[in-house]
Design a protein around this motif. Structure first.
Motif, PDB file in Angstrom:
ATOM      1  N   PHE A 133       0.850  -1.173   0.000  1.00 44.89           N
ATOM      2  CA  PHE A 133       0.000   0.000   0.000  1.00 44.89           C
ATOM      3  C   PHE A 133       0.891   1.230   0.000  1.00 44.89           C
ATOM      4  O   PHE A 133       2.068   1.174   0.333  1.00 44.89           O
ATOM      5  CB  PHE A 133      -0.951   0.008   1.212  1.00 44.89           C
ATOM      6  CG  PHE A 133      -0.251   0.150   2.548  1.00 44.89           C
ATOM      7  CD1 PHE A 133      -0.042   1.399   3.117  1.00 44.89           C
ATOM      8  CD2 PHE A 133       0.201  -0.968   3.237  1.00 44.89           C
ATOM      9  CE1 PHE A 133       0.599   1.541   4.342  1.00 44.89           C
ATOM     10  CE2 PHE A 133       0.855  -0.844   4.469  1.00 44.89           C
ATOM     11  CZ  PHE A 133       1.055   0.410   5.019  1.00 44.89           C
ATOM     12  N   GLN A 134       0.315   2.350  -0.402  1.00 43.18           N
ATOM     13  CA  GLN A 134       1.050   3.614  -0.465  1.00 43.18           C
ATOM     14  C   GLN A 134       0.698   4.478   0.735  1.00 43.18           C
ATOM     15  O   GLN A 134      -0.468   4.604   1.101  1.00 43.18           O
ATOM     16  CB  GLN A 134       0.697   4.361  -1.745  1.00 43.18           C
ATOM     17  CG  GLN A 134       1.255   3.730  -3.011  1.00 43.18           C
ATOM     18  CD  GLN A 134       2.683   4.157  -3.280  1.00 43.18           C
ATOM     19  OE1 GLN A 134       3.029   5.328  -3.215  1.00 43.18           O
ATOM     20  NE2 GLN A 134       3.522   3.201  -3.606  1.00 43.18           N
ATOM     21  N   HIS A 135       1.738   5.060   1.340  1.00 48.03           N
ATOM     22  CA  HIS A 135       1.524   5.997   2.443  1.00 48.03           C
ATOM     23  C   HIS A 135       2.531   7.128   2.289  1.00 48.03           C
ATOM     24  O   HIS A 135       3.742   6.897   2.287  1.00 48.03           O
ATOM     25  CB  HIS A 135       1.723   5.295   3.792  1.00 48.03           C
ATOM     26  CG  HIS A 135       1.415   6.181   4.970  1.00 48.03           C
ATOM     27  ND1 HIS A 135       0.126   6.375   5.433  1.00 48.03           N
ATOM     28  CD2 HIS A 135       2.218   6.940   5.762  1.00 48.03           C
ATOM     29  CE1 HIS A 135       0.153   7.194   6.472  1.00 48.03           C
ATOM     30  NE2 HIS A 135       1.415   7.557   6.681  1.00 48.03           N
ATOM     31  N   GLY A 136       2.036   8.337   2.118  1.00 47.09           N
ATOM     32  CA  GLY A 136       2.931   9.462   1.914  1.00 47.09           C
ATOM     33  C   GLY A 136       3.785   9.327   0.673  1.00 47.09           C
ATOM     34  O   GLY A 136       4.914   9.812   0.631  1.00 47.09           O
ATOM     35  N   GLY A 137       3.247   8.625  -0.353  1.00 49.18           N
ATOM     36  CA  GLY A 137       3.987   8.435  -1.589  1.00 49.18           C
ATOM     37  C   GLY A 137       5.031   7.346  -1.539  1.00 49.18           C
ATOM     38  O   GLY A 137       5.837   7.220  -2.469  1.00 49.18           O
ATOM     39  N   VAL A 138       5.039   6.543  -0.470  1.00 49.16           N
ATOM     40  CA  VAL A 138       6.032   5.493  -0.283  1.00 49.16           C
ATOM     41  C   VAL A 138       5.314   4.150  -0.139  1.00 49.16           C
ATOM     42  O   VAL A 138       4.251   4.073   0.493  1.00 49.16           O
ATOM     43  CB  VAL A 138       6.888   5.766   0.970  1.00 49.16           C
ATOM     44  CG1 VAL A 138       7.910   4.651   1.200  1.00 49.16           C
ATOM     45  CG2 VAL A 138       7.600   7.110   0.833  1.00 49.16           C
ATOM     46  N   SER A 139       5.887   3.086  -0.730  1.00 49.05           N
ATOM     47  CA  SER A 139       5.281   1.754  -0.669  1.00 49.05           C
ATOM     48  C   SER A 139       5.674   1.017   0.603  1.00 49.05           C
ATOM     49  O   SER A 139       6.835   1.078   1.039  1.00 49.05           O
ATOM     50  CB  SER A 139       5.708   0.920  -1.876  1.00 49.05           C
ATOM     51  OG  SER A 139       5.187   1.460  -3.068  1.00 49.05           O
ATOM     52  N   PHE A 140       4.709   0.298   1.180  1.00 50.65           N
ATOM     53  CA  PHE A 140       4.943  -0.538   2.344  1.00 50.65           C
ATOM     54  C   PHE A 140       4.217  -1.872   2.167  1.00 50.65           C
ATOM     55  O   PHE A 140       3.101  -1.891   1.635  1.00 50.65           O
ATOM     56  CB  PHE A 140       4.426   0.130   3.624  1.00 50.65           C
ATOM     57  CG  PHE A 140       5.144   1.395   4.001  1.00 50.65           C
ATOM     58  CD1 PHE A 140       6.265   1.359   4.819  1.00 50.65           C
ATOM     59  CD2 PHE A 140       4.689   2.629   3.537  1.00 50.65           C
ATOM     60  CE1 PHE A 140       6.926   2.525   5.169  1.00 50.65           C
ATOM     61  CE2 PHE A 140       5.341   3.798   3.875  1.00 50.65           C
ATOM     62  CZ  PHE A 140       6.465   3.746   4.698  1.00 50.65           C
ATOM     63  N   PRO A 141       4.816  -2.987   2.624  1.00 48.74           N
ATOM     64  CA  PRO A 141       4.108  -4.275   2.580  1.00 48.74           C
ATOM     65  C   PRO A 141       3.081  -4.360   3.708  1.00 48.74           C
ATOM     66  O   PRO A 141       3.357  -3.973   4.841  1.00 48.74           O
ATOM     67  CB  PRO A 141       5.230  -5.299   2.771  1.00 48.74           C
ATOM     68  CG  PRO A 141       6.287  -4.576   3.522  1.00 48.74           C
ATOM     69  CD  PRO A 141       6.197  -3.143   3.097  1.00 48.74           C
ATOM     70  N   ALA A 142       1.895  -4.879   3.374  1.00 46.82           N
ATOM     71  CA  ALA A 142       0.783  -4.844   4.318  1.00 46.82           C
ATOM     72  C   ALA A 142       0.915  -5.851   5.454  1.00 46.82           C
ATOM     73  O   ALA A 142       0.222  -5.719   6.463  1.00 46.82           O
ATOM     74  CB  ALA A 142      -0.527  -5.077   3.569  1.00 46.82           C
ATOM     75  N   ILE A 143       1.768  -6.839   5.335  1.00 49.62           N
ATOM     76  CA  ILE A 143       1.871  -7.856   6.385  1.00 49.62           C
ATOM     77  C   ILE A 143       2.406  -7.253   7.684  1.00 49.62           C
ATOM     78  O   ILE A 143       1.928  -7.565   8.771  1.00 49.62           O
ATOM     79  CB  ILE A 143       2.770  -9.029   5.926  1.00 49.62           C
ATOM     80  CG1 ILE A 143       2.078  -9.800   4.807  1.00 49.62           C
ATOM     81  CG2 ILE A 143       3.085  -9.971   7.090  1.00 49.62           C
ATOM     82  CD1 ILE A 143       2.880 -10.972   4.280  1.00 49.62           C
ATOM     83  N   LEU A 144       3.389  -6.380   7.597  1.00 52.00           N
ATOM     84  CA  LEU A 144       4.031  -5.838   8.796  1.00 52.00           C
ATOM     85  C   LEU A 144       3.656  -4.388   9.100  1.00 52.00           C
ATOM     86  O   LEU A 144       3.904  -3.916  10.205  1.00 52.00           O
ATOM     87  CB  LEU A 144       5.555  -5.930   8.661  1.00 52.00           C
ATOM     88  CG  LEU A 144       6.161  -7.332   8.619  1.00 52.00           C
ATOM     89  CD1 LEU A 144       7.659  -7.236   8.405  1.00 52.00           C
ATOM     90  CD2 LEU A 144       5.847  -8.090   9.897  1.00 52.00           C
TER      91      LEU A 144
END
Length: 318
Positions: free
Chosen positions: A6-17
């Motif tokens: 998912f995107q947060h503040g224009g940065v990608s993060f994996p949803a598991i953690l």
């Protein structure tokens, strides 16, 4: 959300953690003046620096490092579980983070808390992250190295662009509570770096304690330590059957993986993206490209060094 990211503040993060809520909570994290933040772009020496800081905290005694997992000693602030642990740990706290500066806790910028930022040759970061992505289940399969190189240079990887991450954090250089140190310096003179860290932290160690920190923070010692080598990590997070978490711990491994053309392409993007930063790194490519190629970025004679801020200033929001 696509492919588990998912995107947060224009940065990608994996949803598991990670979750948008935990990242927003990290942004509002109540920073204390005696907090020490271990900040890096991923695969830049985070675990190594955490081991060093843990040993400095315990005067070189390895008992804490050998009895408490590193993710509890210096939890990753931005993860769901790490945020909870960071809030619960007794002061003074060690806290780790891969967050870019624009997503870092707002309270840091008006505090006396300290950030130690470890930076590494981005070609080695690329190769290490490529191998890591194959065993770290929350991340997408990296594909071929050529495919991953393209994504890395575009910033299309978790935690975003290496170039933006480094440029953002190095905007704090010169601030009283910010120290930048390179992975390569740690390898070349670990004892000297430990002394430098102790000076920054205001912690005086005896010669024997310094020796103990250096001995117990070696790659071999960390590889044997189950509390530091992530062998206790659950299989749904790390698939260690495909390779170890602590792989080589060396500099220059990129030369065993990148072709001359890939290396030259990386250098062209590097020169363009890092132009005008006013910082020289040991891995910087030559200022002039090979004959027949066009120079990208600002010519050296036109570069202007940024003013050094007297104290951290919170960056503008994306």
């Amino acid at each position: 959300m696509a492919g588990g990211y998912f995107q947060h503040g224009g940065v990608s993060f994996p949803a598991i953690l990670y979750s948008p809520r935990s990242l927003e909570a990290a942004r509002e994290f109540p920073v204390e003046d005696d907090d020490v933040f271990n900040v890096t772009y991923q695969k830049s020496g985070t675990v190594w620096m955490l081991e060093i800081l843990s040993l400095i905290r315990s005067d070189g005694d390895p008992h804490w490092c050998r009895s408490v997992p590193n993710w509890d000693r210096g939890p990753w602030l931005e993860t769901v579980l790490g945020l909870r642990r960071a809030k619960a740990n007794p002061r003074p706290r060690l806290i780790s983070s891969h967050l870019p500066i624009q997503l870092f806790p707002k309270a840091f910028f008006s505090s006396k808390a300290k950030v130690i930022y470890t930076v590494r040759n981005p070609k080695d970061v690329l190769v290490s992250l490529f191998h890591f992505s194959r065993i770290f289940r929350p991340y997408k399969d990296p594909g071929t190295l050529e495919q991953f190189l393209h994504k890395f240079l575009q910033g299309d990887v978790p935690f975003g662009s290496w170039f933006e991450h480094v440029r953002g954090w190095l905007g704090l250089r010169g601030a009283h509570n910010f120290l930048c140190i390179s992975y390569e310096e740690l390898q070349q003179d670990l004892r000297g770096c430990v002394e430098r860290l102790c000076g920054f932290l205001g912690r005086e160690l005896s010669a024997a304690a310094l020796d103990a920190v250096v001995a117990n923070a070696s790659f071999a010692a960390m590889s044997r330590n189950r509390m530091s080598n992530f062998s206790l990590s659950p299989l749904f997070i790390l698939d260690l059957r495909r390779g170890p978490f602590l792989r080589k711990g060396i500099s220059g491994d990129w030369k065993n993986h990148l072709t001359p053309e890939q290396s030259a392409r990386f250098d062209r993007v590097y020169r363009e993206r890092m132009a005008g930063l006013g910082v020289t790194f040991p891995w910087d490519p030559p200022p002039d490209p090979p004959e027949g190629e066009t120079t990208l970025g600002t010519p050296p004679e036109e570069e202007e060094e940024e003013e050094t801020p007297p104290r951290p200033q919170e960056p503008p929001q994306p």
